[in-house]
Design a protein around this motif. Structure first.
Motif, PDB file in Angstrom:
ATOM      1  N   GLN A 236      45.437  17.696  14.034  1.00 48.14           N
ATOM      2  CA  GLN A 236      45.758  16.643  15.001  1.00 48.14           C
ATOM      3  C   GLN A 236      44.609  16.358  15.968  1.00 48.14           C
ATOM      4  O   GLN A 236      44.698  15.456  16.797  1.00 48.14           O
ATOM      5  N   GLY A 239      40.349  12.756  13.272  1.00 48.59           N
ATOM      6  CA  GLY A 239      40.732  11.612  12.465  1.00 48.59           C
ATOM      7  C   GLY A 239      39.568  11.117  11.626  1.00 48.59           C
ATOM      8  O   GLY A 239      38.418  11.519  11.820  1.00 48.59           O
ATOM      9  N   ALA A 263      44.899  12.301  10.623  1.00 49.92           N
ATOM     10  CA  ALA A 263      45.134  10.859  10.497  1.00 49.92           C
ATOM     11  C   ALA A 263      43.923  10.210   9.844  1.00 49.92           C
ATOM     12  O   ALA A 263      42.785  10.651  10.027  1.00 49.92           O
ATOM     13  N   THR A 307      50.369  14.234   7.429  1.00 47.96           N
ATOM     14  CA  THR A 307      49.216  13.371   7.649  1.00 47.96           C
ATOM     15  C   THR A 307      49.680  11.942   7.907  1.00 47.96           C
ATOM     16  O   THR A 307      50.628  11.464   7.285  1.00 47.96           O
ATOM     17  N   SER A 308      49.012  11.265   8.841  1.00 43.30           N
ATOM     18  CA  SER A 308      49.314   9.859   9.136  1.00 43.30           C
ATOM     19  C   SER A 308      48.229   8.971   8.533  1.00 43.30           C
ATOM     20  O   SER A 308      47.045   9.244   8.667  1.00 43.30           O
ATOM     21  N   ARG A 366      48.249   9.144  17.266  1.00 44.01           N
ATOM     22  CA  ARG A 366      48.421  10.194  16.258  1.00 44.01           C
ATOM     23  C   ARG A 366      47.573  11.435  16.548  1.00 44.01           C
ATOM     24  O   ARG A 366      47.691  12.437  15.874  1.00 44.01           O
TER      25      ARG A 366
END
Length: 369
Positions: A236, A239, A263, A307-308, A366
């Motif tokens: 987190q 990204g 993300a 995961t985003s 995110r």
């Protein structure tokens, strides 16, 4: 008289117009069948077309910043500059230069943040790549001196330069303004191009007996960021963002390394590795490696871990619409997926500039410090 200067573009346009006029004026006098007349007509036509194509090419390059200089255009820009060891340097990231953001008080890092020009060396891949790091103002402010910050890797397309992300797509300025307005949390941006073995397009894969590009972006680069800056080591905290080729890289690597990236964003991404003269033979006949480089295949076989993903396309102007819809259907919980689908928008900087502000807000939501 630089490649992207207005002077060069104006001169090219003037040359094209003048040569067109000269061609019209002298055409009757060159209408004979003698070799001189024929050579004259051919010369005028070639000169006029060359001037017109040059003007169009210069205008396109000025808009999209494919090449930053004449040396870059002709493949002579190979050096990454003299390394100056500043206080923020580490064994993995060497700071070459520092730039300020063009905002009031931007000369002070605690007011305008700072853009670092860097050389990044991968310990496993043994690859060194130039890039830029945006550090937000809060990174330098005393009240945040013990605080970690989220970070995102940002890749441009092929054959773009990392500078495109600053001058063409305005990432630092956009992030600065949106954080100041309270729309997103301050975030470190590490900006590179995916081409780490120029002029070859390695498509962010580990090529057998070749550049280990995926290892560089997926393992070396996060480690370098975390060891140099105040960035945590949980998914987190990190990204991955990219447009075009960079978007393909971001989605693929996040699918392969959910333990590293929480993300990922693919702006106008495609979903299979390119296979053309710029890539060469990426997989050396290894079908397993080829499937691994297929984002849709990787996602279908990915164990959901939270995961985003964010993907973008347009109803008119992009050719990735159908594959993007397939991607959206393949994401399964606890993974999450979002999209930006414009009514129209081509595969260009103007489209991505429309998507970057809401994308950064999404990414900030995110990510955690």
């Amino acid at each position: 008289m630089g490649l992207t200067s207005n002077t060069v573009l104006v001169l090219a346009i003037i040359a094209g117009v003048l040569l067109f006029g000269v061609t019209v004026w002298f055409w009757p006098k060159l209408s004979g069948r003698s070799w001189r007349s024929i050579v004259g007509r051919i010369g005028l036509l070639l000169a006029t077309q060359l001037a017109l194509f040059s003007a169009v090419g210069l205008a396109a390059n000025k808009s999209f910043l494919f090449y930053g200089s004449w040396a870059d255009l002709f493949g002579q820009e190979t050096a990454i500059g003299k390394v100056v060891d500043h206080s923020m340097s580490s064994k993995d990231i060497k700071v070459i230069d520092k730039q300020k953001l063009d905002v009031p008080g931007g000369g002070k890092p605690q007011v305008g943040g700072q853009i670092l020009k860097v050389a990044i060396t991968g310990q496993k891949s043994k690859i060194t790549s130039p890039g830029y790091v945006w550090l937000p103002p809060e990174y330098f402010q005393p009240q945040h001196k013990e605080q970690n910050f989220p970070a995102s890797i940002v890749l441009t397309g092929y054959p773009g330069t990392a500078e495109n992300l600053i001058k063409g797509l305005n990432y630092p300025m956009t992030a600065f303004k949106q954080a100041k307005q309270g729309k997103m949390k301050p975030m470190i941006l590490v900006m590179l191009r995916p081409t780490i073995a120029p002029p070859r397009d390695t498509e962010c894969v580990d090529i057998p007996d070749g550049p280990q590009t995926e290892t560089f972006f997926a393992q070396d680069l996060p480690q370098a960021i975390q060891s140099t800056f105040r960035v945590g080591k949980k998914p987190q905290n990190m990204g991955f963002i990219g447009n075009s080729t960079g978007g393909y890289c971001a989605l693929k690597i996040a699918a392969h390394y959910p333990q590293t990236f929480g993300a990922a964003v693919g702006l106008s991404a495609y979903y299979k590795a390119a296979d053309d003269a710029t890539t060469g033979d990426l997989f050396r006949g290894d079908d397993k490696l080829k499937k691994r480089a297929d984002v849709l295949h990787s996602l279908a076989n990915k164990k959901p871990t939270g995961t985003s993903f964010l993907v973008t396309t347009s109803e008119k102007g992009e050719d990735n619409l159908n594959d993007t819809k397939k991607f959206l259907k393949l994401v399964k919980g606890p993974d999450r997926v979002s999209s930006i689908i414009l009514d129209s928008g081509g595969h260009n900087f103007n489209t991505w500039r429309r998507e970057i502000p809401p994308m950064l807000v999404w990414m900030s939501g995110r990510m955690q410090a």
